[in-house]
Design a protein around this motif. Sequence first.
Motif, PDB file in Angstrom:
ATOM      1  N   GLU A 106      37.157  79.557  34.493  1.00 54.11           N
ATOM      2  CA  GLU A 106      36.585  80.882  34.776  1.00 54.11           C
ATOM      3  C   GLU A 106      35.516  81.222  33.742  1.00 54.11           C
ATOM      4  OE1 GLU A 106      39.611  83.840  35.412  1.00 54.11           O
ATOM      5  OE2 GLU A 106      38.093  85.426  35.336  1.00 54.11           O
TER       6      GLU A 106
ATOM      7  N   LYS B  95      31.443  81.873  34.372  1.00 51.20           N
ATOM      8  CA  LYS B  95      30.685  83.073  33.985  1.00 51.20           C
ATOM      9  C   LYS B  95      29.479  82.707  33.119  1.00 51.20           C
ATOM     10  CE  LYS B  95      34.581  86.253  33.861  1.00 51.20           C
ATOM     11  NZ  LYS B  95      35.679  86.509  32.939  1.00 51.20           N
TER      12      LYS B  95
ATOM     13  N   THR C 289      35.602  73.812  39.765  1.00 52.72           N
ATOM     14  CA  THR C 289      35.700  75.215  40.221  1.00 52.72           C
ATOM     15  C   THR C 289      34.357  75.945  40.164  1.00 52.72           C
ATOM     16  OG1 THR C 289      36.197  76.140  38.059  1.00 52.72           O
ATOM     17  CG2 THR C 289      38.080  75.364  39.338  1.00 52.72           C
TER      18      THR C 289
END
Length: 410
Positions: A107, A111, A129
């Motif tokens: 994650e 970002k 991902t």
Amino acid sequence: MSVKTFHLKDYEKIVGHQVVEELYLIGERTKGLKIRNVNSTAVGGGVAEILTRMIPLLKDVGVDASWDVIKGNARFYQATKRFHNALHGNAADLSEEDFDAFLATSEENGKAMDMSGDVLFIHDPQPITLIEQKSRQKGKWVWRCHVDVSNPDQRVWDFLRRYMDQYDATVFSAPMFSRSLPNRQFLIAPSIDPLAEKNKELSEKTIQSVLDKYKLDLSKPMVTQVSRFDYLKDPIGVIEAVEMVQRYVDCQLVLVGGEAADDPESTEVLAKVRERAQKNPDVHVLAIPSGSDVEINALQRASAVVVQKSIKEGFGLTVSEALWKAKPVVASAVGGITLQITHQYSGLLCHSVEGAAHQIKQLLQNPKFAEKLGKNGQEHVKQNFLLTRHLRDYLLLFLALTHDGDVVHL
Ligand code: UDP
């Protein structure tokens, strides 16, 4: 480390004028495309090796190619190494916390990274991902799998599938890895760069200086395996095989390896290999820093036999590297190795420690046969696994994904 790079024209002397001209021609159609590559390590292992060589050549034909590396902490790389092992069928250490650690770092990378471009080229599971940025970007997304996924652990496979399925296309190295997926699949084998420091011709003097540096002499024929210190490369199995051979032929083994930044297991494996090797003065374990390309080149060239006794293997660049140097190779009949070696024609395949020992002994006792296999192997690599063939496949992939239907009918 500065890497000497070349222009496409420089490859003419190896692959011929026509191959190079054709690449320039295809390059006319892919000029200016922004191709963003992402993987998990800048050094160590085959993926980094290929990107280091491929990016400058893509630029040389006018592609706006770039390469970014995701960031991660030790816990993330522990998790991704467990995924890696699980994809190869060994999920013993995998826990729920690994998935959490993986997702937390993923994650953060999502970002932090700019994912604009015409083609977002994501290599292997570690950055998979990033596809979650897809809705915000208009480029085409490709997941390039370099791993042997012929028999993956179902839990990790299902987890990765959630991301894999969202890509516009997937690329696998060999037909035996292709899976039933909802997106377009391309089969593209990896390659080696014949002009790289690791593969270029070397003088006898340079080879000798490398042997001197590592205090090796060729009074006994040298059997070599070059690999990261990883259980999947079975370094202990190689020692056992060579010790069986040593009962009949006086030879020495050199295990050469470094560490990859994204592999936390290598220190432990190296320690085990060193401990096992201690008992045998004719087993040399060389832990060398990344970028020691001339050293690896020289050690491969000085070898009587090169071994690659992998348990699993996506492709095994080390096999092509050895064959390109016309070396007889004994390698496990796994994954991408079987694309490179046709048994008894361009090398010898094995299925066990005893099999490896038998094949190594055979080659050491039959230098003429060994030479023939090496020559055949060199020709096979020339036809199939050089960087120029790989470049062609990548350019055609980019073209297939980005063209807007403006096909010219002649
Ligand atoms: N390699 C290296 N130093 C080492 C060990 C390996 O430069 O200490 C190189 C090796 O020459 C080859 C690549 O790393 O170019 C390994 O690629 P391969 O496909 O054989 O295996 P992977 O490490 O990707 O599993």
